[in-house]
Design a protein around this motif. Sequence first.
Motif, PDB file in Angstrom:
ATOM      1  N   GLU A 110      14.190 -19.571   0.807  1.00 38.53           N
ATOM      2  CA  GLU A 110      14.184 -18.196   0.285  1.00 38.53           C
ATOM      3  C   GLU A 110      15.536 -17.512   0.522  1.00 38.53           C
ATOM      4  OE1 GLU A 110       9.885 -19.240   1.130  1.00 38.53           O
ATOM      5  OE2 GLU A 110      11.821 -19.614   2.078  1.00 38.53           O
ATOM      6  N   LEU A 111      16.145 -17.772   1.687  1.00 38.93           N
ATOM      7  CA  LEU A 111      17.467 -17.201   1.964  1.00 38.93           C
ATOM      8  C   LEU A 111      18.490 -17.758   0.976  1.00 38.93           C
ATOM      9  CD1 LEU A 111      19.491 -15.553   3.600  1.00 38.93           C
ATOM     10  CD2 LEU A 111      19.602 -17.443   5.246  1.00 38.93           C
ATOM     11  N   PHE A 112      18.419 -19.051   0.705  1.00 43.19           N
ATOM     12  CA  PHE A 112      19.346 -19.649  -0.256  1.00 43.19           C
ATOM     13  C   PHE A 112      19.150 -19.046  -1.653  1.00 43.19           C
ATOM     14  CE2 PHE A 112      19.628 -23.774   2.408  1.00 43.19           C
ATOM     15  CZ  PHE A 112      20.746 -23.307   3.071  1.00 43.19           C
ATOM     16  N   GLN A 113      17.891 -18.783  -2.024  1.00 46.41           N
ATOM     17  CA  GLN A 113      17.626 -18.154  -3.334  1.00 46.41           C
ATOM     18  C   GLN A 113      18.271 -16.776  -3.403  1.00 46.41           C
ATOM     19  OE1 GLN A 113      13.345 -18.172  -3.656  1.00 46.41           O
ATOM     20  NE2 GLN A 113      13.296 -20.136  -4.715  1.00 46.41           N
ATOM     21  N   PHE A 114      18.122 -16.004  -2.340  1.00 45.03           N
ATOM     22  CA  PHE A 114      18.711 -14.674  -2.286  1.00 45.03           C
ATOM     23  C   PHE A 114      20.231 -14.759  -2.415  1.00 45.03           C
ATOM     24  CE2 PHE A 114      20.951 -11.590   0.371  1.00 45.03           C
ATOM     25  CZ  PHE A 114      20.577 -10.396  -0.233  1.00 45.03           C
ATOM     26  N   LEU A 115      20.846 -15.659  -1.640  1.00 41.37           N
ATOM     27  CA  LEU A 115      22.304 -15.792  -1.667  1.00 41.37           C
ATOM     28  C   LEU A 115      22.796 -16.297  -3.018  1.00 41.37           C
ATOM     29  CD1 LEU A 115      22.717 -17.297   1.907  1.00 41.37           C
ATOM     30  CD2 LEU A 115      23.492 -15.032   1.155  1.00 41.37           C
ATOM     31  N   SER A 116      21.996 -17.120  -3.651  1.00 36.64           N
ATOM     32  CA  SER A 116      22.360 -17.618  -4.983  1.00 36.64           C
ATOM     33  C   SER A 116      22.402 -16.489  -6.008  1.00 36.64           C
ATOM     34  CB  SER A 116      21.343 -18.686  -5.419  1.00 36.64           C
ATOM     35  OG  SER A 116      21.705 -19.235  -6.648  1.00 36.64           O
ATOM     36  N   LYS A 117      21.508 -15.515  -5.854  1.00 35.16           N
ATOM     37  CA  LYS A 117      21.473 -14.370  -6.782  1.00 35.16           C
ATOM     38  C   LYS A 117      22.628 -13.408  -6.540  1.00 35.16           C
ATOM     39  CE  LYS A 117      16.460 -14.293  -7.299  1.00 35.16           C
ATOM     40  NZ  LYS A 117      15.223 -13.654  -6.819  1.00 35.16           N
ATOM     41  N   HIS A 118      23.229 -13.480  -5.348  1.00 38.50           N
ATOM     42  CA  HIS A 118      24.296 -12.540  -4.987  1.00 38.50           C
ATOM     43  C   HIS A 118      25.580 -13.290  -4.595  1.00 38.50           C
ATOM     44  CE1 HIS A 118      21.454  -9.194  -5.034  1.00 38.50           C
ATOM     45  NE2 HIS A 118      20.614  -9.981  -4.400  1.00 38.50           N
ATOM     46  N   ARG A 119      25.884 -14.337  -5.332  1.00 36.99           N
ATOM     47  CA  ARG A 119      27.049 -15.176  -5.018  1.00 36.99           C
ATOM     48  C   ARG A 119      28.347 -14.386  -4.940  1.00 36.99           C
ATOM     49  NH1 ARG A 119      26.948 -20.990  -6.523  1.00 36.99           N
ATOM     50  NH2 ARG A 119      24.798 -21.578  -6.902  1.00 36.99           N
ATOM     51  N   GLU A 120      28.448 -13.344  -5.766  1.00 33.00           N
ATOM     52  CA  GLU A 120      29.712 -12.589  -5.822  1.00 33.00           C
ATOM     53  C   GLU A 120      29.925 -11.722  -4.586  1.00 33.00           C
ATOM     54  OE1 GLU A 120      26.617  -9.741  -7.210  1.00 33.00           O
ATOM     55  OE2 GLU A 120      26.960 -11.900  -7.417  1.00 33.00           O
ATOM     56  N   LEU A 121      28.880 -11.533  -3.768  1.00 30.65           N
ATOM     57  CA  LEU A 121      28.972 -10.643  -2.611  1.00 30.65           C
ATOM     58  C   LEU A 121      29.178 -11.367  -1.278  1.00 30.65           C
ATOM     59  CD1 LEU A 121      26.090  -8.140  -3.485  1.00 30.65           C
ATOM     60  CD2 LEU A 121      28.552  -7.839  -3.834  1.00 30.65           C
ATOM     61  N   PHE A 122      28.853 -12.657  -1.244  1.00 30.49           N
ATOM     62  CA  PHE A 122      28.916 -13.402   0.010  1.00 30.49           C
ATOM     63  C   PHE A 122      29.750 -14.671  -0.156  1.00 30.49           C
ATOM     64  CE2 PHE A 122      24.860 -11.144  -0.030  1.00 30.49           C
ATOM     65  CZ  PHE A 122      24.877 -10.487   1.190  1.00 30.49           C
ATOM     66  N   GLU A 123      30.513 -14.998   0.880  1.00 32.62           N
ATOM     67  CA  GLU A 123      31.233 -16.273   0.907  1.00 32.62           C
ATOM     68  C   GLU A 123      30.636 -17.097   2.037  1.00 32.62           C
ATOM     69  OE1 GLU A 123      35.508 -16.496   0.083  1.00 32.62           O
ATOM     70  OE2 GLU A 123      35.713 -17.421   2.073  1.00 32.62           O
ATOM     71  N   LEU A 124      30.101 -18.238   1.694  1.00 32.57           N
ATOM     72  CA  LEU A 124      29.376 -19.046   2.677  1.00 32.57           C
ATOM     73  C   LEU A 124      30.184 -20.249   3.131  1.00 32.57           C
ATOM     74  CD1 LEU A 124      27.020 -17.386   1.382  1.00 32.57           C
ATOM     75  CD2 LEU A 124      25.597 -19.402   1.722  1.00 32.57           C
TER      76      LEU A 124
END
Length: 203
Positions: A39-53
């Motif tokens: 679920e965390l990965f899904q969230f981060l996938s939707k907001h790729r432009e905001l987070f650098e992993l």
Amino acid sequence: GSYNEHMQRVLAHLGEQGVRPADFRAVYESIPLSPGMAELFQFLSKHRELFELVLISDANTFGIEAKLRAAGVRSLFRKVFSNPAGVDRRGFLTLGPYHSHKCPRCPANMCKRKILGEYLAERAREDAEFQRVFYVGDGANDFCPAGTLTAADVAFPRKGYPMHRLIQESLEKQPGAFQATVVPWESAVEVARYLQELLRRKC
């Protein structure tokens, strides 16, 4: 010896027993993700432009790459830092240390604080600007880099695991020693909710 040295011997022994890289890959691919991590990965996938992993792990590149690809999330990570793994002439999976360092807290093969610091310095030279660092971890070796976080940053230690215990002990001894906001989690869904709430407040 260290965990890394121990695993080098384990891999050599398994290779001698006929275990091949394809067998390891199948096992790594089948390891379940931690609770809520999908679920965390899904969230981060939707907001790729905001987070650098980035992923920093004392495991090995072979296993991590296999698992991330199997889970369909490898593209989320800009970089993976882990102990180098490869296949030798015998067809055995081999393992080496990531680097050397002078940190007295960390195992000889890896200091995550050094890796995180060097990465942030490199990105600063490339003019990348980060508002804050979010650090999700569970191991004892995650306490060292978490200790460098500032008051603007957030540490997410997994409840009941060594990183969480060490942070608690540090705060009991010296209440102001740990600067970052600490948000313990049992399911990574809690991490996603925290990040979602931060985004909501900014809107």
